[in-house]
Design a protein around this motif. Structure first.
Motif, PDB file in Angstrom:
ATOM      1  N   ASP A 159      -0.987  -1.054  -4.361  1.00 55.49           N
ATOM      2  CA  ASP A 159      -2.241  -0.316  -4.167  1.00 55.49           C
ATOM      3  C   ASP A 159      -1.911   1.124  -3.878  1.00 55.49           C
ATOM      4  N   ILE A 160      -2.377   2.020  -4.738  1.00 55.91           N
ATOM      5  CA  ILE A 160      -2.114   3.440  -4.497  1.00 55.91           C
ATOM      6  C   ILE A 160      -3.249   4.002  -3.648  1.00 55.91           C
ATOM      7  N   VAL A 161      -2.897   4.626  -2.542  1.00 54.09           N
ATOM      8  CA  VAL A 161      -3.905   5.151  -1.623  1.00 54.09           C
ATOM      9  C   VAL A 161      -3.701   6.650  -1.451  1.00 54.09           C
ATOM     10  N   ASP A 162      -4.745   7.421  -1.708  1.00 54.08           N
ATOM     11  CA  ASP A 162      -4.635   8.860  -1.462  1.00 54.08           C
ATOM     12  C   ASP A 162      -4.742   9.094   0.035  1.00 54.08           C
ATOM     13  N   ILE A 163      -3.791   9.815   0.589  1.00 55.84           N
ATOM     14  CA  ILE A 163      -3.836  10.101   2.031  1.00 55.84           C
ATOM     15  C   ILE A 163      -3.685  11.592   2.260  1.00 55.84           C
ATOM     16  N   SER A 164      -3.911  11.981   3.501  1.00 56.29           N
ATOM     17  CA  SER A 164      -3.712  13.388   3.846  1.00 56.29           C
ATOM     18  C   SER A 164      -2.900  13.497   5.126  1.00 56.29           C
ATOM     19  N   LEU A 165      -1.960  14.407   5.113  1.00 61.84           N
ATOM     20  CA  LEU A 165      -1.158  14.722   6.301  1.00 61.84           C
ATOM     21  C   LEU A 165      -1.431  16.200   6.594  1.00 61.84           C
ATOM     22  N   PRO A 166      -2.638  16.504   7.096  1.00 62.70           N
ATOM     23  CA  PRO A 166      -3.097  17.893   7.130  1.00 62.70           C
ATOM     24  C   PRO A 166      -2.201  18.843   7.930  1.00 62.70           C
ATOM     25  N   ASP A 167      -1.571  18.351   8.977  1.00 61.93           N
ATOM     26  CA  ASP A 167      -0.782  19.274   9.788  1.00 61.93           C
ATOM     27  C   ASP A 167       0.624  19.512   9.253  1.00 61.93           C
ATOM     28  N   THR A 168       0.977  18.837   8.146  1.00 62.86           N
ATOM     29  CA  THR A 168       2.297  19.110   7.573  1.00 62.86           C
ATOM     30  C   THR A 168       2.339  20.516   6.980  1.00 62.86           C
ATOM     31  N   LYS A 169       1.178  21.165   6.873  1.00 62.67           N
ATOM     32  CA  LYS A 169       1.213  22.550   6.401  1.00 62.67           C
ATOM     33  C   LYS A 169       1.937  23.441   7.406  1.00 62.67           C
ATOM     34  N   TYR A 170       2.044  22.982   8.650  1.00 65.58           N
ATOM     35  CA  TYR A 170       2.757  23.753   9.669  1.00 65.58           C
ATOM     36  C   TYR A 170       4.233  23.382   9.758  1.00 65.58           C
ATOM     37  N   SER A 171       4.676  22.413   8.920  1.00 66.07           N
ATOM     38  CA  SER A 171       6.041  21.882   9.072  1.00 66.07           C
ATOM     39  C   SER A 171       7.122  22.943   9.064  1.00 66.07           C
ATOM     40  N   VAL A 172       7.133  23.763   8.016  1.00 62.38           N
ATOM     41  CA  VAL A 172       8.224  24.731   7.875  1.00 62.38           C
ATOM     42  C   VAL A 172       8.189  25.715   9.040  1.00 62.38           C
ATOM     43  N   ALA A 173       7.002  26.154   9.430  1.00 58.67           N
ATOM     44  CA  ALA A 173       6.888  27.104  10.552  1.00 58.67           C
ATOM     45  C   ALA A 173       7.382  26.461  11.851  1.00 58.67           C
ATOM     46  N   ALA A 174       6.924  25.225  12.121  1.00 55.75           N
ATOM     47  CA  ALA A 174       7.337  24.552  13.358  1.00 55.75           C
ATOM     48  C   ALA A 174       8.847  24.315  13.353  1.00 55.75           C
ATOM     49  N   TYR A 175       9.354  23.896  12.191  1.00 55.71           N
ATOM     50  CA  TYR A 175      10.790  23.620  12.066  1.00 55.71           C
ATOM     51  C   TYR A 175      11.606  24.869  12.341  1.00 55.71           C
ATOM     52  N   TYR A 176      11.194  26.007  11.756  1.00 59.74           N
ATOM     53  CA  TYR A 176      12.008  27.209  11.920  1.00 59.74           C
ATOM     54  C   TYR A 176      11.899  27.824  13.305  1.00 59.74           C
ATOM     55  N   VAL A 177      11.001  27.280  14.144  1.00 58.61           N
ATOM     56  CA  VAL A 177      11.032  27.677  15.550  1.00 58.61           C
ATOM     57  C   VAL A 177      11.918  26.689  16.313  1.00 58.61           C
ATOM     58  N   ILE A 178      11.641  25.382  16.132  1.00 58.04           N
ATOM     59  CA  ILE A 178      12.365  24.359  16.884  1.00 58.04           C
ATOM     60  C   ILE A 178      13.857  24.343  16.529  1.00 58.04           C
ATOM     61  N   PHE A 228       0.271   5.580   8.522  1.00 56.23           N
ATOM     62  CA  PHE A 228       0.945   4.288   8.404  1.00 56.23           C
ATOM     63  C   PHE A 228       0.094   3.129   8.935  1.00 56.23           C
ATOM     64  N   ASN A 229      -1.065   3.441   9.515  1.00 57.70           N
ATOM     65  CA  ASN A 229      -2.029   2.378   9.822  1.00 57.70           C
ATOM     66  C   ASN A 229      -2.701   1.901   8.538  1.00 57.70           C
ATOM     67  N   ASP A 230      -2.745   2.799   7.536  1.00 51.03           N
ATOM     68  CA  ASP A 230      -3.431   2.471   6.290  1.00 51.03           C
ATOM     69  C   ASP A 230      -2.493   2.146   5.139  1.00 51.03           C
ATOM     70  N   LYS A 250       0.847  -1.194   0.000  1.00 52.17           N
ATOM     71  CA  LYS A 250       0.000   0.000   0.000  1.00 52.17           C
ATOM     72  C   LYS A 250       0.881   1.242   0.000  1.00 52.17           C
ATOM     73  N   VAL A 251       0.784   2.005  -1.065  1.00 46.73           N
ATOM     74  CA  VAL A 251       1.614   3.196  -1.224  1.00 46.73           C
ATOM     75  C   VAL A 251       0.763   4.448  -1.040  1.00 46.73           C
ATOM     76  N   GLY A 252       1.095   5.243  -0.072  1.00 47.02           N
ATOM     77  CA  GLY A 252       0.340   6.459   0.240  1.00 47.02           C
ATOM     78  C   GLY A 252       0.861   7.653  -0.537  1.00 47.02           C
ATOM     79  N   ILE A 253      -0.044   8.429  -1.118  1.00 45.79           N
ATOM     80  CA  ILE A 253       0.334   9.646  -1.842  1.00 45.79           C
ATOM     81  C   ILE A 253      -0.370  10.805  -1.141  1.00 45.79           C
ATOM     82  N   PRO A 254       0.379  11.609  -0.362  1.00 45.58           N
ATOM     83  CA  PRO A 254      -0.265  12.691   0.391  1.00 45.58           C
ATOM     84  C   PRO A 254      -0.651  13.853  -0.514  1.00 45.58           C
ATOM     85  N   VAL A 255      -1.880  14.286  -0.404  1.00 36.94           N
ATOM     86  CA  VAL A 255      -2.347  15.389  -1.233  1.00 36.94           C
ATOM     87  C   VAL A 255      -1.513  16.647  -0.982  1.00 36.94           C
TER      88      VAL A 255
END
Lengths: 500, 128
Positions: free
Chosen positions: A297-316, A400-402, A264-269
């Motif tokens: 099996d291609i599975v569309d997935i969403s990692l909705p909070d990764t939109k905060y990644s760059v902001a969180a990274y540049y603080v941490i 990764f459960n899916d 099962k291969v996940g493709i995050p939108v």
């Protein structure tokens, strides 16, 4: 015998069957470095005497033993962030330009135990802060596919040295993408393992909860070989875990495309949003089709909070860096700037040394980090970012459960022109948008070259495209196997090279 | 620019970071940092109400007593004890230091070998 463009496993075969000696291989790289590195500038410095001495020692071991470690006699380049006893380590900064390390990093100690050949230290962004290697205090490294473009960063020198055949492989570090992104831009393989798999002891610290040593290699099997040689629990780094270190090279050799059936291969939108170069998107979609054809099996997935990644990274990352870089004070080691600057007090000594010793980007990040940790702002910035980090970790855990593995592009753009992003730090930070969340989530990921796009500024030229694969925590065997299967289908190395 | 967004008091922060900015740097910094802070501002929207902070997850009492070392989470940890080979040789310290002096002790006429592992990192005046 043509000793150019060899992988580590090919060199190992030649050495095993006594067809060449390590000294011959090493001399071949030395000759090439002398011819090509003045143009590419991948290395900060070389030590050819040491290289030939290492090679001679390796040859003696090969002569006396039927079996020897995979990396015996293999010439490697090392990002100038790994401490090597008795050698200069500058981290591409003026503040360490006279620093001779009194001890070996664990990675280097393990490489020495494997009888590797040291070719030299590679260029990088100062203190690993950057995505283009343009922040080095010493020189700019060029992308072997187009000398007017960046090799990526911060391990740009390492990636360029592998891509232009100036070494058989390289070790770099990855805090927000610094091994995967330059590997992608230079058309080579880059692997960042699970946090805690490789010891950080003796690696100059940038952001301690994100930093991880990584490997840059010509192919997936080489990456597996290099990983196996250095991975594993280290008493001296209490963030390493007692993982079971599998025989990654054997696992890669046995990887068979039948394993893709039902995978099962996940493709995050979120990895395919605005900002992604459409030509890169096409190459990645081709891989999606390829995997479908192999039965995945291609599975569309969403990692909705990764939109905060760059902001969180540049603080941490900046907060942790502001703390880690406090030690550069001109007192116990490194450069001190005082005599010519009219420094009168200790406080001035600290401030002047750091003003003159650190480059712009380093200062920018120290200031940002100091601010984020300061009284009155700590809760809103560092604490908040740490909690958002846990949201991101949960996104991946839930996905990764899916699915068994996640894929997407490594970089939103191909290699950009030198100077193009230097006046806009934020746009530089956004080059790491797909890689950063992986460090925040402590996960393993690999960038694999899967195709090229036309170079708009160089007639007939091409620019490499990297596919990023992300697998669950501590599943490097799965990551490497899937990468190998894709690599065998795509045959990038047979089709493309930097031609330099 | 968002008026609710915090503005970095650069003068205060450089004092904390012990880092001077020259004219070249400070001109651009305020503007660039402002832009970056605008971007980081998006963290405000993230809903972390269901997330425990790390502090809530640590088993402090057992960790301190050492009992926690035997449990799953901490089994890879060791007690905070100094290992014998962890200190640098005196000569290494001296060779790395930009300005180090052992002479003040040598002039005292005290037995040299007992004094050899002492010296000073020389710095400008500490008190203004």
């Amino acid at each position: 015998m043509d000793l150019s463009n060899l992988t580590i496993h090919q060199i190992n075969d030649l050495l095993k069957y006594r067809e060449v000696k390590s000294v011959d291989i090493t001399n071949s790289y030395i000759k090439r470095i002398k011819e090509v590195d003045p143009v590419v500038s991948a290395y900060l410095y070389n030590d050819f005497e040491e290289a030939l001495s290492n090679a001679a020692d390796a040859d003696k071991i090969i002569q006396k033993n039927k079996d020897f470690p995979y990396l015996t006699g293999i010439p490697l380049s090392i990002k100038d962030i790994f401490l090597i006893k008795g050698k200069k380590t500058t981290c591409a900064s003026k503040i360490l330009d006279n620093f001779i390390s009194p001890y070996d990093s664990t990675v280097i100690r393990r490489l020495k135990e494997n009888n590797y050949v040291f070719l030299g230290k590679t260029n990088m962004d100062e203190f690993a802060m950057g995505s283009s290697t343009e922040n080095s205090a010493y020189k700019i490294t060029k992308n072997p596919y187009d000398l007017n473009r960046v090799p990526g960063g911060s391990s740009g020198g390492s990636a360029a040295s592998v891509s232009s055949d100036l070494c058989a492989g390289s070790f770099g570090t990855d805090t927000g993408g610094s091994v995967r992104q330059p590997a992608s831009l230079c058309g080579v393989v880059g692997l960042k393992p699970t946090y805690g798999l490789i010891s950080r002891y003796g690696i100059i610290a940038f952001s301690s909860s994100l930093d991880q040593a990584g490997v840059i290699a010509n192919d997936v099997l080489d990456a597996a070989i290099m990983l196996k040689a250095v991975a594993g629990f280290d008493e001296k780094d209490q963030t390493t875990r007692k993982f079971e270190i599998k025989d990654y090279p054997e696992i890669v050799k046995k990887a068979d495309k039948s394993a893709m059936k039902g995978l099962k291969v996940g493709i995050p939108v979120e990895f395919f949003s605005e900002g992604l170069d459409p030509k890169i998107c096409s190459r990645i979609m081709e891989i999606k089709e390829l995997l479908k054809d192999l039965g995945a099996d291609i599975v569309d997935i969403s990692l909705p909070d990764t939109k905060y990644s760059v902001a969180a990274y540049y603080v941490i990352a900046t907060s942790e860096a502001s703390s880690n870089l406090e030690r550069y004070d001109g007192i116990r080691f490194g450069s001190r700037f005082s005599k010519d600057e009219g420094v009168q007090t200790l406080d001035e000594l600290y401030r002047k040394t750091r003003e003159l010793g650190f480059g712009k980007e380093v200062k920018r990040r120290i200031i940002l980090g100091t601010f984020a940790l300061s009284a009155g702002y700590y809760d809103a910035y560092y604490k908040k970012a740490s909690l958002v980090r846990k949201l991101i970790i949960k996104n991946y855990k839930d996905s990764f459960n899916d699915v068994d593995i996640i894929l997407g592009p490594t970089s939103p753009t191909p290699a950009f022109l030198i100077g193009e992003k230097m006046s806009d730090p934020l746009s530089m930070y956004l080059s790491d948008i797909y890689t950063i969340s992986v460090n925040l989530a402590y996960l393993p990921a690999l960038s694999l070259p899967v195709g090229v796009i036309d170079n708009p500024t160089k007639k007939g030229g091409v620019l490499p495209v990297g596919l990023q694969l992300i697998s669950p925590w501590a599943t490097e065997a799965r990551l490497l196997s899937v990468a190998k299967i894709i690599e065998d289908e795509v045959k990038f190395r047979q089709k493309y090279s930097a031609k330099i | 620019m968002d008026n609710d967004r915090d503005i970095i008091d650069i003068n205060h922060v450089v004092k904390l970071a012990k880092l001077d900015l020259n004219k070249n740097d400070s001109e651009h910094f305020s503007r660039e940092l402002g832009k970056i802070l605008d971007y980081i501002d998006m963290l405000k929207e993230a809903d972390v109400s269901k997330i425990n902070s790390v502090l809530d997850e640590l088993d402090y009492d057992n960790l301190v007593s050492g009992a926690a070392l035997k449990t799953g989470f901490y089994k890879d940890c060791r007690l905070d004890e100094c290992l014998p080979d962890d200190s640098f040789d005196f000569n290494i310290v001296v060779s790395n230091a930009p300005n180090f002096d052992t002479r003040p002790f040598m002039d005292t006429g005290l037995k040299l070998d007992s004094m050899l592992s002492y010296g000073f990192f020389i710095v400008p005046q500490v008190i203004e």
